[in-house]
Design a protein around this motif. Structure first.
Motif, PDB file in Angstrom:
ATOM      1  N   UNK A 107      -2.342 -47.394   5.823  1.00 59.09           N
ATOM      2  CA  UNK A 107      -1.831 -47.349   4.450  1.00 59.09           C
ATOM      3  C   UNK A 107      -1.097 -46.043   4.200  1.00 59.09           C
ATOM      4  N   UNK A 108       0.060 -46.164   3.606  1.00 54.99           N
ATOM      5  CA  UNK A 108       0.809 -44.967   3.232  1.00 54.99           C
ATOM      6  C   UNK A 108       0.535 -44.588   1.789  1.00 54.99           C
ATOM      7  N   UNK A 109       0.234 -45.579   0.986  1.00 60.80           N
ATOM      8  CA  UNK A 109       0.015 -45.340  -0.434  1.00 60.80           C
ATOM      9  C   UNK A 109      -1.350 -44.709  -0.672  1.00 60.80           C
ATOM     10  N   UNK A 110      -1.412 -43.655  -1.451  1.00 57.12           N
ATOM     11  CA  UNK A 110      -2.707 -43.052  -1.757  1.00 57.12           C
ATOM     12  C   UNK A 110      -3.614 -43.987  -2.559  1.00 57.12           C
ATOM     13  N   UNK A 111      -3.017 -44.899  -3.328  1.00 53.66           N
ATOM     14  CA  UNK A 111      -3.819 -45.840  -4.111  1.00 53.66           C
ATOM     15  C   UNK A 111      -4.561 -46.798  -3.182  1.00 53.66           C
ATOM     16  N   UNK A 112      -3.880 -47.310  -2.165  1.00 52.64           N
ATOM     17  CA  UNK A 112      -4.528 -48.221  -1.208  1.00 52.64           C
ATOM     18  C   UNK A 112      -5.624 -47.484  -0.447  1.00 52.64           C
ATOM     19  N   UNK A 113      -5.337 -46.267  -0.038  1.00 47.25           N
ATOM     20  CA  UNK A 113      -6.355 -45.477   0.674  1.00 47.25           C
ATOM     21  C   UNK A 113      -7.555 -45.199  -0.231  1.00 47.25           C
ATOM     22  N   UNK A 114      -7.303 -44.939  -1.511  1.00 40.68           N
ATOM     23  CA  UNK A 114      -8.375 -44.709  -2.468  1.00 40.68           C
ATOM     24  C   UNK A 114      -9.248 -45.950  -2.601  1.00 40.68           C
ATOM     25  N   UNK A 115      -8.625 -47.105  -2.726  1.00 40.52           N
ATOM     26  CA  UNK A 115      -9.377 -48.346  -2.882  1.00 40.52           C
ATOM     27  C   UNK A 115     -10.213 -48.636  -1.643  1.00 40.52           C
ATOM     28  N   UNK A 116      -9.625 -48.480  -0.460  1.00 41.84           N
ATOM     29  CA  UNK A 116     -10.375 -48.731   0.780  1.00 41.84           C
ATOM     30  C   UNK A 116     -11.538 -47.755   0.906  1.00 41.84           C
ATOM     31  N   UNK A 117     -11.296 -46.491   0.608  1.00 38.30           N
ATOM     32  CA  UNK A 117     -12.376 -45.504   0.691  1.00 38.30           C
ATOM     33  C   UNK A 117     -13.470 -45.800  -0.323  1.00 38.30           C
ATOM     34  N   UNK A 118     -13.100 -46.243  -1.515  1.00 36.99           N
ATOM     35  CA  UNK A 118     -14.104 -46.604  -2.516  1.00 36.99           C
ATOM     36  C   UNK A 118     -14.912 -47.825  -2.101  1.00 36.99           C
ATOM     37  N   UNK A 119     -14.263 -48.776  -1.447  1.00 35.90           N
ATOM     38  CA  UNK A 119     -14.978 -49.966  -0.980  1.00 35.90           C
ATOM     39  C   UNK A 119     -16.062 -49.574   0.015  1.00 35.90           C
ATOM     40  N   UNK A 120     -15.826 -48.545   0.807  1.00 33.19           N
ATOM     41  CA  UNK A 120     -16.841 -48.084   1.746  1.00 33.19           C
ATOM     42  C   UNK A 120     -17.828 -47.117   1.092  1.00 33.19           C
ATOM     43  N   UNK A 121     -17.364 -46.284   0.164  1.00 30.46           N
ATOM     44  CA  UNK A 121     -18.214 -45.236  -0.393  1.00 30.46           C
ATOM     45  C   UNK A 121     -19.186 -45.738  -1.454  1.00 30.46           C
ATOM     46  N   UNK A 122     -18.812 -46.745  -2.212  1.00 29.64           N
ATOM     47  CA  UNK A 122     -19.686 -47.217  -3.287  1.00 29.64           C
ATOM     48  C   UNK A 122     -20.989 -47.824  -2.748  1.00 29.64           C
ATOM     49  N   UNK A 123     -20.955 -48.734  -1.750  1.00 26.74           N
ATOM     50  CA  UNK A 123     -22.234 -49.217  -1.203  1.00 26.74           C
ATOM     51  C   UNK A 123     -23.059 -48.102  -0.559  1.00 26.74           C
ATOM     52  N   UNK A 124     -22.384 -47.154   0.068  1.00 32.27           N
ATOM     53  CA  UNK A 124     -23.105 -46.025   0.664  1.00 32.27           C
ATOM     54  C   UNK A 124     -23.753 -45.177  -0.424  1.00 32.27           C
ATOM     55  N   UNK A 125     -23.064 -45.013  -1.527  1.00 35.84           N
ATOM     56  CA  UNK A 125     -23.617 -44.260  -2.654  1.00 35.84           C
ATOM     57  C   UNK A 125     -24.859 -44.951  -3.207  1.00 35.84           C
ATOM     58  N   UNK A 126     -24.775 -46.248  -3.340  1.00 31.91           N
ATOM     59  CA  UNK A 126     -25.926 -46.998  -3.840  1.00 31.91           C
ATOM     60  C   UNK A 126     -27.104 -46.877  -2.873  1.00 31.91           C
ATOM     61  N   UNK A 127     -26.839 -46.992  -1.589  1.00 30.88           N
ATOM     62  CA  UNK A 127     -27.905 -46.854  -0.594  1.00 30.88           C
ATOM     63  C   UNK A 127     -28.505 -45.444  -0.647  1.00 30.88           C
ATOM     64  N   UNK A 128     -27.664 -44.434  -0.787  1.00 31.76           N
ATOM     65  CA  UNK A 128     -28.160 -43.068  -0.898  1.00 31.76           C
ATOM     66  C   UNK A 128     -28.999 -42.851  -2.136  1.00 31.76           C
ATOM     67  N   UNK A 129     -28.588 -43.469  -3.244  1.00 25.05           N
ATOM     68  CA  UNK A 129     -29.358 -43.383  -4.482  1.00 25.05           C
ATOM     69  C   UNK A 129     -30.739 -43.999  -4.287  1.00 25.05           C
ATOM     70  N   UNK A 130     -30.787 -45.188  -3.706  1.00 23.69           N
ATOM     71  CA  UNK A 130     -32.066 -45.877  -3.527  1.00 23.69           C
ATOM     72  C   UNK A 130     -33.000 -45.129  -2.573  1.00 23.69           C
ATOM     73  N   UNK A 131     -32.452 -44.635  -1.472  1.00 23.62           N
ATOM     74  CA  UNK A 131     -33.290 -43.896  -0.516  1.00 23.62           C
ATOM     75  C   UNK A 131     -33.805 -42.612  -1.146  1.00 23.62           C
TER      76      UNK A 131
END
Length: 162
Positions: free
Chosen positions: A72-96
């Motif tokens: 992806x060249x667009x920062x918006x697409x990169x942001x969305x992809x990174x958020x798709x990976x970071x949000x579940x990880x954030x939730x898992x980190x919160x629960x642990x």
């Protein structure tokens, strides 16, 4: 004996935190793989076949995410992809973190505060690891080799010097 128990508890907590930070980026592919594997099992595949389907789906999800992020060249697409990976990880980190804080912190507010901080830190780590795991894609004008060709003296400079 108590000191050894305390030291082993600290070491164990450190190992759990290390595993959490290392594997946080794989929360989304794990979820995709588990969902696909359970669905395959429920529609009638054998347990071994469902496990294979789950592994393939998880690996495919991780590969697609890495390729999307790196291409992806667009920062918006990169942001969305990174958020798709970071949000579940954030939730898992919160629960642990919430469950680990429940072991030794009696106050509910402090447990929630630690869990929120843990979720943010784990999500940020996953965000950074997505960027590190993504291989740079070749674009027009870019090559996989060295940036400049080796320098060679021209025939004119050799004739003048010699």
């Amino acid at each position: 004996m108590v000191v050894i128990g305390i030291l082993l508890s600290i070491v164990g907590l450190g190992v759990v935190c290390w595993v959490l930070f290392t594997l946080a980026v794989y929360a989304l592919p794990f979820f995709v793989g588990m969902t696909a594997g359970l669905y395959a099992y429920r529609i009638g595949l054998s347990p071994i076949a469902a496990i294979i389907v789950g592994f393939v789906a998880g690996a495919f999800g991780l590969s697609v995410g890495r390729c999307l992020f790196s291409a992806a060249r667009s920062p918006i697409v990169r942001l969305v992809v990174a958020l798709v990976f970071a949000v579940p990880a954030s939730w898992a980190g919160y629960e642990v973190t919430l469950n680990l804080a429940g072991i030794g912190i009696p106050s509910e507010r402090w447990r929630e505060a630690f869990a929120l901080v843990g979720g943010v830190v784990v999500g940020g780590t996953a965000w950074a690891r997505v960027a590190v795991l993504a291989t740079p894609a070749l674009r027009e004008g870019a090559s996989a080799g060295s940036a400049q060709p080796p320098l060679r003296p021209s025939l004119g400079s050799v004739a003048r010097d010699g």
